[in-house]
Design a protein around this motif. Structure first.
Motif, PDB file in Angstrom:
ATOM      1  N   GLN A 226      -9.376   9.231 -10.559  1.00 24.77           N
ATOM      2  CA  GLN A 226      -9.655  10.360  -9.676  1.00 24.77           C
ATOM      3  C   GLN A 226      -9.763   9.907  -8.226  1.00 24.77           C
ATOM      4  OE1 GLN A 226     -13.188  12.089 -11.393  1.00 24.77           O
ATOM      5  NE2 GLN A 226     -12.010  13.431 -12.747  1.00 24.77           N
ATOM      6  N   LEU A 227     -10.319   8.729  -8.013  1.00 27.52           N
ATOM      7  CA  LEU A 227     -10.410   8.192  -6.662  1.00 27.52           C
ATOM      8  C   LEU A 227      -9.026   7.942  -6.084  1.00 27.52           C
ATOM      9  CD1 LEU A 227     -12.235   7.167  -4.372  1.00 27.52           C
ATOM     10  CD2 LEU A 227     -12.213   4.921  -5.470  1.00 27.52           C
ATOM     11  N   ILE A 228      -8.142   7.388  -6.900  1.00 24.64           N
ATOM     12  CA  ILE A 228      -6.773   7.130  -6.457  1.00 24.64           C
ATOM     13  C   ILE A 228      -6.046   8.443  -6.160  1.00 24.64           C
ATOM     14  CG2 ILE A 228      -4.525   6.240  -7.182  1.00 24.64           C
ATOM     15  CD1 ILE A 228      -6.040   4.096  -8.768  1.00 24.64           C
ATOM     16  N   GLN A 229      -6.233   9.429  -7.029  1.00 28.24           N
ATOM     17  CA  GLN A 229      -5.608  10.735  -6.822  1.00 28.24           C
ATOM     18  C   GLN A 229      -6.097  11.377  -5.538  1.00 28.24           C
ATOM     19  OE1 GLN A 229      -6.406  12.971 -10.379  1.00 28.24           O
ATOM     20  NE2 GLN A 229      -5.092  11.701 -11.658  1.00 28.24           N
ATOM     21  N   TRP A 230      -7.375  11.263  -5.276  1.00 27.84           N
ATOM     22  CA  TRP A 230      -7.928  11.825  -4.040  1.00 27.84           C
ATOM     23  C   TRP A 230      -7.373  11.097  -2.824  1.00 27.84           C
ATOM     24  CZ3 TRP A 230     -10.022  15.849  -1.924  1.00 27.84           C
ATOM     25  CH2 TRP A 230     -10.679  15.735  -0.711  1.00 27.84           C
ATOM     26  N   GLN A 231      -7.261   9.781  -2.955  1.00 25.31           N
ATOM     27  CA  GLN A 231      -6.706   8.987  -1.858  1.00 25.31           C
ATOM     28  C   GLN A 231      -5.266   9.391  -1.550  1.00 25.31           C
ATOM     29  OE1 GLN A 231      -4.869   5.639  -3.244  1.00 25.31           O
ATOM     30  NE2 GLN A 231      -3.645   5.934  -1.392  1.00 25.31           N
ATOM     31  N   ARG A 232      -4.494   9.607  -2.589  1.00 27.54           N
ATOM     32  CA  ARG A 232      -3.104   9.992  -2.382  1.00 27.54           C
ATOM     33  C   ARG A 232      -3.003  11.385  -1.767  1.00 27.54           C
ATOM     34  NH1 ARG A 232      -0.738   7.893  -8.244  1.00 27.54           N
ATOM     35  NH2 ARG A 232      -0.622   5.659  -7.681  1.00 27.54           N
ATOM     36  N   ALA A 233      -3.861  12.285  -2.244  1.00 30.81           N
ATOM     37  CA  ALA A 233      -3.832  13.661  -1.727  1.00 30.81           C
ATOM     38  C   ALA A 233      -4.228  13.716  -0.266  1.00 30.81           C
ATOM     39  CB  ALA A 233      -4.750  14.559  -2.548  1.00 30.81           C
ATOM     40  N   GLN A 234      -5.145  12.854   0.131  1.00 33.36           N
ATOM     41  CA  GLN A 234      -5.630  12.867   1.495  1.00 33.36           C
ATOM     42  C   GLN A 234      -4.947  11.813   2.372  1.00 33.36           C
ATOM     43  OE1 GLN A 234      -7.892  15.271   2.458  1.00 33.36           O
ATOM     44  NE2 GLN A 234      -7.463  15.982   0.378  1.00 33.36           N
ATOM     45  N   ASN A 235      -4.112  10.989   1.742  1.00 32.14           N
ATOM     46  CA  ASN A 235      -3.424   9.909   2.449  1.00 32.14           C
ATOM     47  C   ASN A 235      -4.429   8.963   3.087  1.00 32.14           C
ATOM     48  OD1 ASN A 235      -1.216   8.451   3.310  1.00 32.14           O
ATOM     49  ND2 ASN A 235      -1.047   9.551   5.251  1.00 32.14           N
ATOM     50  N   ILE A 236      -5.472   8.637   2.292  1.00 27.65           N
ATOM     51  CA  ILE A 236      -6.532   7.749   2.737  1.00 27.65           C
ATOM     52  C   ILE A 236      -6.390   6.415   2.032  1.00 27.65           C
ATOM     53  CG2 ILE A 236      -9.030   7.327   2.777  1.00 27.65           C
ATOM     54  CD1 ILE A 236      -9.416  10.320   2.949  1.00 27.65           C
ATOM     55  N   GLU A 237      -6.562   5.336   2.760  1.00 24.37           N
ATOM     56  CA  GLU A 237      -6.485   4.010   2.153  1.00 24.37           C
ATOM     57  C   GLU A 237      -7.746   3.741   1.361  1.00 24.37           C
ATOM     58  OE1 GLU A 237      -5.857  -0.376   3.900  1.00 24.37           O
ATOM     59  OE2 GLU A 237      -4.706   1.206   4.889  1.00 24.37           O
ATOM     60  N   THR A 238      -7.606   3.417   0.065  1.00 25.92           N
ATOM     61  CA  THR A 238      -8.747   3.282  -0.815  1.00 25.92           C
ATOM     62  C   THR A 238      -8.738   1.933  -1.520  1.00 25.92           C
ATOM     63  OG1 THR A 238      -8.633   5.641  -1.217  1.00 25.92           O
ATOM     64  CG2 THR A 238     -10.025   4.375  -2.715  1.00 25.92           C
ATOM     65  N   ALA A 239      -9.923   1.372  -1.693  1.00 28.85           N
ATOM     66  CA  ALA A 239     -10.091   0.138  -2.456  1.00 28.85           C
ATOM     67  C   ALA A 239     -11.436   0.199  -3.145  1.00 28.85           C
ATOM     68  CB  ALA A 239      -9.993  -1.095  -1.552  1.00 28.85           C
ATOM     69  N   HIS A 240     -11.717  -0.751  -3.999  1.00 32.02           N
ATOM     70  CA  HIS A 240     -13.020  -0.785  -4.669  1.00 32.02           C
ATOM     71  C   HIS A 240     -13.675  -2.126  -4.412  1.00 32.02           C
ATOM     72  CE1 HIS A 240     -16.176   0.159  -7.419  1.00 32.02           C
ATOM     73  NE2 HIS A 240     -15.931  -0.919  -8.139  1.00 32.02           N
ATOM     74  N   LEU A 241     -14.967  -2.072  -4.082  1.00 32.91           N
ATOM     75  CA  LEU A 241     -15.689  -3.324  -3.827  1.00 32.91           C
ATOM     76  C   LEU A 241     -15.888  -4.089  -5.129  1.00 32.91           C
ATOM     77  CD1 LEU A 241     -18.465  -2.240  -1.301  1.00 32.91           C
ATOM     78  CD2 LEU A 241     -16.408  -3.548  -0.841  1.00 32.91           C
TER      79      LEU A 241
END
Length: 241
Positions: A226-241
């Protein structure tokens, strides 16, 4: 040990009407996520920072965060003007965290004048907090509602200010939920919660609540996918600590 810093009030000043505090629930284990989703990086900052930022803009110096499963890790990512409440029984669910947060917020404001004489304040990690004799309501936020905007919360607060004795909550996906503002008259009831239902039971049983349409509240993050999907929808760069 750092001391709580309390600003002295002008004797001639009056307490602001409809004073509001924010309580952010971030104590869970995030079992579906598999790790501490509260600090998963979204838009170059921990996910929790989104809710904290909104809270600081709307209730400056009156922001409290409940931590639990990942207490140390989450605490490291919180600003110094945010007050931290530890729920040692976070395994009991969201309701327990909410009850713990409300109780300790009430303890603080009710005992402010005698805080140096007792040990109650040791339950709160030492942070700077606003000096207020009492509060009229508490805004409840979650750590993973990444789509909530400052404007969403401003609309909720505006509604509450017009009728501060009522519950004001978000309405999304054909149901009511958090974010929600509970007036002080509900604090005692909220302190009895002890299961994972959180505030929903109180919301459902309230006949006088006002519901504010808030589609953004229906978007939360429970899994890495879901985090990845949200990142793609918002075009936000996402990673996990």
């Amino acid at each position: 040990m750092q001391k709580l810093i309390i600003k002295k009030k002008n004797k001639s000043s009056q307490r602001p009407l409809k004073n509001l505090a924010t309580l952010i629930l971030a104590a869970g284990q995030a079992s579906r996520f598999g790790s501490a989703k509260q600090v998963a990086i979204l838009n170059n900052e921990p996910m929790l920072s989104h809710s904290v930022s909104i809270a600081r803009k709307n209730t400056p110096s009156n922001v409290h965060v409940v931590v639990g499963a990942y207490k140390n890790l989450v605490t490291e990512h919180l600003p110094q003007d945010v007050n931290i409440i530890e729920n040692k029984y976070w395994q009991q669910g969201l309701g327990c965290s909410l009850a713990t947060g409300i109780k300790l917020i009430c303890d603080y404001y009710q005992r402010e004048e005698t805080r140096k004489q007792g040990s109650w304040h040791k339950k709160l990690l030492p942070r700077k907090v606003k000096s207020v004799a009492t509060i009229d309501g508490v805004l409840i936020l979650l750590a993973d509602q990444v789509a909530i905007t400052t404007q969403d919360i401003k609309r909720l607060i505006t509604s509450w200010q017009a009728a501060p004795t009522r519950i004001h909550c978000a309405f999304y996906n054909s149901q009511c939920g958090v974010p929600a503002i509970f007036p002080a008259s509900y604090f005692e009831q909220l302190q009895t919660l002890n299961q994972d239902v959180g505030a929903k039971r109180v919301l459902m049983n309230s006949e006088s609540k006002r519901q504010i349409s808030m589609p953004n509240a229906g978007i939360d993050i429970d899994t890495p996918e879901q985090l990845i999907q949200w990142q793609r929808a918002q075009n936000i760069e996402t990673a996990h600590l």
